[in-house]
Design a protein around this motif. Structure first.
Motif, PDB file in Angstrom:
ATOM      1  N   LYS A  39       0.801  -1.215   0.000  1.00 27.13           N
ATOM      2  CA  LYS A  39       0.000   0.000   0.000  1.00 27.13           C
ATOM      3  C   LYS A  39       0.844   1.280   0.000  1.00 27.13           C
ATOM      4  CE  LYS A  39      -4.340  -1.312  -0.006  1.00 27.13           C
ATOM      5  NZ  LYS A  39      -5.256  -0.867  -1.085  1.00 27.13           N
ATOM      6  N   ASP A  42       1.015   3.589  -3.070  1.00 23.24           N
ATOM      7  CA  ASP A  42      -0.070   3.164  -3.950  1.00 23.24           C
ATOM      8  C   ASP A  42      -1.129   4.270  -3.992  1.00 23.24           C
ATOM      9  OD1 ASP A  42      -2.898   1.657  -4.236  1.00 23.24           O
ATOM     10  OD2 ASP A  42      -1.342   0.467  -5.214  1.00 23.24           O
ATOM     11  N   PRO A  43      -1.724   4.534  -5.166  1.00 26.03           N
ATOM     12  CA  PRO A  43      -2.744   5.584  -5.240  1.00 26.03           C
ATOM     13  C   PRO A  43      -3.902   5.400  -4.264  1.00 26.03           C
ATOM     14  CG  PRO A  43      -2.061   4.940  -7.448  1.00 26.03           C
ATOM     15  CD  PRO A  43      -1.414   3.977  -6.498  1.00 26.03           C
ATOM     16  N   SER A  44      -4.202   4.155  -3.911  1.00 29.10           N
ATOM     17  CA  SER A  44      -5.304   3.923  -2.981  1.00 29.10           C
ATOM     18  C   SER A  44      -5.006   4.493  -1.601  1.00 29.10           C
ATOM     19  CB  SER A  44      -5.604   2.427  -2.867  1.00 29.10           C
ATOM     20  OG  SER A  44      -4.497   1.723  -2.317  1.00 29.10           O
ATOM     21  N   ALA A  45      -3.705   4.591  -1.254  1.00 26.08           N
ATOM     22  CA  ALA A  45      -3.340   5.172   0.039  1.00 26.08           C
ATOM     23  C   ALA A  45      -3.671   6.657   0.065  1.00 26.08           C
ATOM     24  CB  ALA A  45      -1.861   4.944   0.313  1.00 26.08           C
ATOM     25  N   ARG A  47      -5.966   8.069  -1.698  1.00 25.03           N
ATOM     26  CA  ARG A  47      -7.429   8.192  -1.668  1.00 25.03           C
ATOM     27  C   ARG A  47      -7.976   7.956  -0.270  1.00 25.03           C
ATOM     28  NH1 ARG A  47      -6.907   5.408  -6.679  1.00 25.03           N
ATOM     29  NH2 ARG A  47      -7.428   3.420  -5.678  1.00 25.03           N
ATOM     30  N   ALA A  48      -7.317   7.060   0.485  1.00 27.35           N
ATOM     31  CA  ALA A  48      -7.779   6.777   1.845  1.00 27.35           C
ATOM     32  C   ALA A  48      -7.602   7.979   2.763  1.00 27.35           C
ATOM     33  CB  ALA A  48      -7.022   5.577   2.417  1.00 27.35           C
ATOM     34  N   ARG A  59     -11.608   4.454   7.721  1.00 23.16           N
ATOM     35  CA  ARG A  59     -11.002   3.733   6.605  1.00 23.16           C
ATOM     36  C   ARG A  59      -9.727   3.013   7.031  1.00 23.16           C
ATOM     37  NH1 ARG A  59     -10.837   9.052   3.268  1.00 23.16           N
ATOM     38  NH2 ARG A  59     -13.060   9.479   2.988  1.00 23.16           N
ATOM     39  N   TRP A  63      -8.642  -0.959   7.191  1.00 22.45           N
ATOM     40  CA  TRP A  63      -7.421  -1.520   6.608  1.00 22.45           C
ATOM     41  C   TRP A  63      -6.625  -2.310   7.649  1.00 22.45           C
ATOM     42  CZ3 TRP A  63      -4.472   2.177   2.765  1.00 22.45           C
ATOM     43  CH2 TRP A  63      -5.252   2.353   1.626  1.00 22.45           C
TER      44      TRP A  63
END
Length: 395
Positions: A39, A42-45, A47-48, A59, A63
């Motif tokens: 993670k 990572d782009p999802s991090a 976004r979180a 969130r 995780w």
């Protein structure tokens, strides 16, 4: 970084930024929160950690339950080593004590080197408080004493607690430091240090805003302290583009304090770029500007913002512009190619030399600030390697 002798009062320039905690500088252990290696970067991090910020804690808790995040059981200071593009940086990560205030430059534990926008700092403070999270350390640099440098090097020779490569290609090694003797050595070695902010001026100001508002847990702020003599951060230039400005107007403004030379082409102009000189172009013509060494030893960046831009504003005002129209709009670029793109004779790129640590050090020790976006200390660590949770009920 050594302070000057005497008891100099803080200058007007330094009074324009948030105050410093008083020496000694102190890093406190904390319970580190880490994203799983997959993670990190990572782009999802990202976004979180985005809006709505009040949902960030939920969130991240989700995780953590999924094994995508780990919170240490016991507080520690951390040695974080990261390597990118062949450059290795090591720094001590801890919760910087913000509970005191210096009244003089010599008492200051932390010194900024560039201006900030207070509205941006306020937005960051609200965001971090709403998240209940200190998401990344600010970067502080100093010249570490031999004692702490030896401790760091000895630790780096041992087996790390965590080792991985993240999604951006950075390689990380992390050691948790909990041994009483190690912590005492770090505390003693940092006692006389003055720490220069390399990256995170706005987050630092946000820390102090939260601390002054007495928000629970915000007597401290996450920081990484890097020894510039051990694993130095690279300092890059940040170039300027002056929008809707003519090159001859820049030449006229610069000639008041510097020596302007018109050059035939890009190569001959760039060859003159140096510690005392800048290069300006509208994409068609090129000129170099050289300033002589003066008593204040101002850098080309300081001359640009202190001499050239005010004269451009005065010139625009004299020709009937008012308000924002009399101030050239600036954009900032980390590479020459980016600064030169799309000029078409309508805008002027001012290419600046990369500052060195001595210049930045000399500036802050002289009680001055550089303009915003004065330096680019690189490389920075990826987001999510070490974070500090700050629940609203306290640490």
């Amino acid at each position: 970084m050594h302070t000057r002798d005497g008891d100099t009062e803080l200058s007007q320039e330094l009074e324009s930024v948030p105050p410093s905690p008083a020496r000694p500088a102190r890093l406190h252990p904390f319970r580190g929160l880490r994203l799983a290696p997959a993670k990190v970067a990572d782009p999802s991090a990202a976004r979180a950690l985005a809006r709505p910020y009040r949902e960030v804690a939920r969130r991240l808790a989700s995780w953590q339950s999924e094994g995508l995040m780990e919170l240490d059981d016991a507080p520690a200071l951390y040695l974080h080593e990261y390597t990118v593009h062949g450059i290795t940086i090591r720094g001590l990560v801890g919760a910087l004590d913000l509970s005191t205030r210096a009244t003089t430059l010599e008492e200051s534990a932390v010194l900024p080197h560039e201006d900030i926008h207070f509205a941006q700092a306020g937005d960051l403070a609200s965001r971090m408080y709403e998240m209940g999270l200190d998401p990344a350390p600010i970067l502080l640099v100093h010249r570490g004493p031999t004692e702490i440098r030896s401790l760091i090097r000895d630790t780096a020779d041992s087996l790390p607690d965590h080792e991985f490569r993240d999604g951006a290609g950075q390689e990380h090694r992390i050691w948790a430091l909990r041994d009483t003797r190690q912590l005492q050595t770090i505390a003693h070695s940092l006692a006389d240090s003055t720490l220069l902010i390399a990256d995170g001026h706005h987050r630092y100001a946000a820390y102090l805003e939260l601390q002054e508002a007495r928000r629970p847990g915000w007597d401290r702020g996450l920081a990484m302290v890097v020894d510039q003599e051990d694993t130095p951060l690279f300092l890059g230039a940040i170039h300027r583009v002056l929008h809707q400005v003519r090159l001859d107007a820049v030449a006229q403004a610069a000639a008041a304090t510097g020596r302007v030379t018109w050059n035939g082409d890009r190569m001959s102009a760039l060859a003159k770029l140096g510690p005392r000189s800048a290069v300006a172009t509208d994409g068609e013509s090129w000129l170099s500007i050289e300033w002589s060494l003066d008593s204040e030893q101002l850098s080309p960046l300081e001359h640009l913002h202190g001499d050239v831009l005010p004269r451009l504003r005065s010139r625009a005002a004299a020709h009937g512009a008012s308000g924002d129209a009399s101030s050239p709009r600036l954009s900032y670029h980390h590479s020459v190619d980016s600064a030169l793109e799309g000029l078409h004779g309508q805008h002027v790129a001012v290419l600046l030399p990369a500052p060195d640590f001595e210049l930045v050090n000399r500036t802050v020790q002289g009680g001055r600030l550089l303009p915003e976006k004065a330096t680019s200390f690189q490389p920075k660590p990826s987001l999510g390697v070490i974070m500090r949770p700050v629940p609203h009920t306290g640490d």
